[in-house]
Write an enzyme that holds these catalytic residues in place. Structure first.
Site, PDB file in Angstrom:
ATOM      1  N   TRP A  10     -69.519  -6.736  28.596  1.00 41.72           N
ATOM      2  CA  TRP A  10     -68.581  -5.613  28.404  1.00 41.72           C
ATOM      3  C   TRP A  10     -67.650  -5.415  29.600  1.00 41.72           C
ATOM      4  O   TRP A  10     -66.710  -4.648  29.528  1.00 41.72           O
ATOM      5  CB  TRP A  10     -69.358  -4.323  28.158  1.00 41.72           C
ATOM      6  CG  TRP A  10     -69.861  -4.140  26.763  1.00 41.72           C
ATOM      7  CD1 TRP A  10     -69.646  -4.957  25.692  1.00 41.72           C
ATOM      8  CD2 TRP A  10     -70.666  -3.048  26.272  1.00 41.72           C
ATOM      9  NE1 TRP A  10     -70.260  -4.453  24.582  1.00 41.72           N
ATOM     10  CE2 TRP A  10     -70.898  -3.274  24.908  1.00 41.72           C
ATOM     11  CE3 TRP A  10     -71.215  -1.913  26.856  1.00 41.72           C
ATOM     12  CZ2 TRP A  10     -71.641  -2.402  24.119  1.00 41.72           C
ATOM     13  CZ3 TRP A  10     -71.960  -1.047  26.080  1.00 41.72           C
ATOM     14  CH2 TRP A  10     -72.163  -1.291  24.720  1.00 41.72           C
ATOM     15  N   LYS A  11     -67.982  -6.066  30.714  1.00 47.15           N
ATOM     16  CA  LYS A  11     -67.177  -5.888  31.949  1.00 47.15           C
ATOM     17  C   LYS A  11     -67.079  -4.401  32.292  1.00 47.15           C
ATOM     18  O   LYS A  11     -68.024  -3.653  32.025  1.00 47.15           O
ATOM     19  CB  LYS A  11     -65.818  -6.568  31.791  1.00 47.15           C
ATOM     20  CG  LYS A  11     -65.961  -8.026  31.345  1.00 47.15           C
ATOM     21  CD  LYS A  11     -64.702  -8.830  31.399  1.00 47.15           C
ATOM     22  CE  LYS A  11     -65.003 -10.256  30.947  1.00 47.15           C
ATOM     23  NZ  LYS A  11     -63.864 -11.142  31.056  1.00 47.15           N
ATOM     24  N   HIS A  99     -70.045 -14.489  37.979  1.00 43.83           N
ATOM     25  CA  HIS A  99     -68.912 -14.481  37.047  1.00 43.83           C
ATOM     26  C   HIS A  99     -67.617 -14.727  37.822  1.00 43.83           C
ATOM     27  O   HIS A  99     -67.450 -14.252  38.951  1.00 43.83           O
ATOM     28  CB  HIS A  99     -68.867 -13.137  36.302  1.00 43.83           C
ATOM     29  CG  HIS A  99     -67.884 -13.156  35.168  1.00 43.83           C
ATOM     30  ND1 HIS A  99     -66.539 -13.006  35.374  1.00 43.83           N
ATOM     31  CD2 HIS A  99     -68.057 -13.366  33.842  1.00 43.83           C
ATOM     32  CE1 HIS A  99     -65.920 -13.102  34.198  1.00 43.83           C
ATOM     33  NE2 HIS A  99     -66.818 -13.327  33.260  1.00 43.83           N
ATOM     34  N   GLU A 148     -67.308 -21.157  32.451  1.00 47.98           N
ATOM     35  CA  GLU A 148     -66.107 -20.436  32.029  1.00 47.98           C
ATOM     36  C   GLU A 148     -64.900 -20.881  32.858  1.00 47.98           C
ATOM     37  O   GLU A 148     -64.752 -20.466  34.014  1.00 47.98           O
ATOM     38  CB  GLU A 148     -66.305 -18.922  32.201  1.00 47.98           C
ATOM     39  CG  GLU A 148     -67.438 -18.386  31.359  1.00 47.98           C
ATOM     40  CD  GLU A 148     -67.400 -16.873  31.214  1.00 47.98           C
ATOM     41  OE1 GLU A 148     -67.416 -16.394  30.083  1.00 47.98           O
ATOM     42  OE2 GLU A 148     -67.327 -16.167  32.231  1.00 47.98           O
ATOM     43  N   GLY A 206     -66.329 -11.795  26.136  1.00 48.35           N
ATOM     44  CA  GLY A 206     -65.946 -10.536  26.760  1.00 48.35           C
ATOM     45  C   GLY A 206     -65.259  -9.664  25.727  1.00 48.35           C
ATOM     46  O   GLY A 206     -65.892  -8.855  25.038  1.00 48.35           O
TER      47      GLY A 206
HETATM   48  P1  PGA Z   1     -63.233 -13.202  27.280  1.00 52.16           P
HETATM   49  O1  PGA Z   1     -64.214 -13.106  28.548  1.00 52.16           O
HETATM   50  O2  PGA Z   1     -64.098 -13.515  26.097  1.00 52.16           O
HETATM   51  O3  PGA Z   1     -62.613 -11.840  27.187  1.00 52.16           O
HETATM   52  O4  PGA Z   1     -62.265 -14.282  27.572  1.00 52.16           O
HETATM   53  C1  PGA Z   1     -65.229 -14.041  28.701  1.00 52.16           C
HETATM   54  C2  PGA Z   1     -66.028 -13.729  29.926  1.00 52.16           C
HETATM   55  O5  PGA Z   1     -65.438 -13.440  30.968  1.00 52.16           O
HETATM   56  O6  PGA Z   1     -67.273 -13.767  29.868  1.00 52.16           O
END
Ligand code: PGA
Length: 227
Positions: A10-11, A99, A148, A206
């Protein structure tokens, strides 16, 4: 059948009320769908909602694991503002470490991240360790690696799954065949292309995890994958 991980991040999003609403919507959907045993769904939420999510997840018997998005590299003690791994015990079982956004905006170095991993593992948290390429070190304690590529995160432009597959293979072979997941702009439309790849053991999402209905579609895609 390979074990698959669906990791939501969810950041820096969601108030307590919004988190409760998300849980309430998704739990209604679960009455129709059962997550198969080869799929682990992990929700990595901000610390501020960990306690409420833990409560709701147990009351509603939500079929997902809870995680946090980072952890202190220090133990309990005089480290103002830090959340130690010991403090998270009982609230979450998983932690994201390394991350790309932590590396980029908070200048977390490989050395610091490896310290975080030690703290997490020492307190029984399962580590999902994030890397942007095959050269970044991975701690032996990681239960999964989340690959990522920086350009794909939040850009709406996911990597070509065949390229990600090659990268995940390299990372996995370098680190005792650890499961490697792909992350970066995965959506309910594109997810299948990734999980069908032989060396991709799931995805990190995300943006697509913020809306419970969209996230539920991702869970459905995972659940119907029988490769
Ligand atoms: P995103 O983020 O799906 O919004 O690109 C992925 C993440 O940072 O885990």
């Amino acid at each position: 059948m390979k074990q698959l991980y669906l990791v939501a991040n969810w950041k820096s999003n969601k108030t307590v009320e919004e988190a409760k609403e998300w849980v309430s919507v998704i739990s209604h959907n679960f009455s129709d769908v059962k997550i198969p045993s080869h799929v682990s769904v992990i929700l990595c939420a901000p610390f501020t909602v960990s306690a409420i999510l833990q409560q709701e997840a147990s009351t509603l018997a939500l079929p997902m694991h809870l995680g946090v998005q980072t952890i202190s590299s220090y133990p309990n003690g005089a480290y103002t503002g830090e959340i130690s791994a010991q403090m998270v015990k009982g609230l979450a079982d998983y932690v994201l470490i390394g991350h790309s956004e932590r590396r980029r905006y908070f200048h977390e170095s490989d050395a610091e991240l490896l310290e975080k991993a030690k703290q997490a593992a020492g307190n029984g948290l399962n580590i999902i360790y994030c890397v942007e390429n095959a050269d970044q070190p991975v701690p032996t304690e990681a239960v999964a690696v989340l690959y990522e590529p920086q350009a794909a995160i939040g850009s709406g432009k996911s990597e070509d799954p065949a390229i990600s597959n090659t990268m995940c293979k390299t990372i996995s072979e370098k680190h005792s065949n650890v499961p490697v997941l792909y992350g970066g702009s995965v959506t309910e439309e594109t997810v299948k292309g990734f999980i069908e790849q032989p060396y991709i053991s799931g995805v990190g999402v995300g943006g697509a995890s913020l809306d419970p209905v969209r996230f539920f579609h991702l869970i459905e895609a995972f659940s119907s994958y029988a490769g």
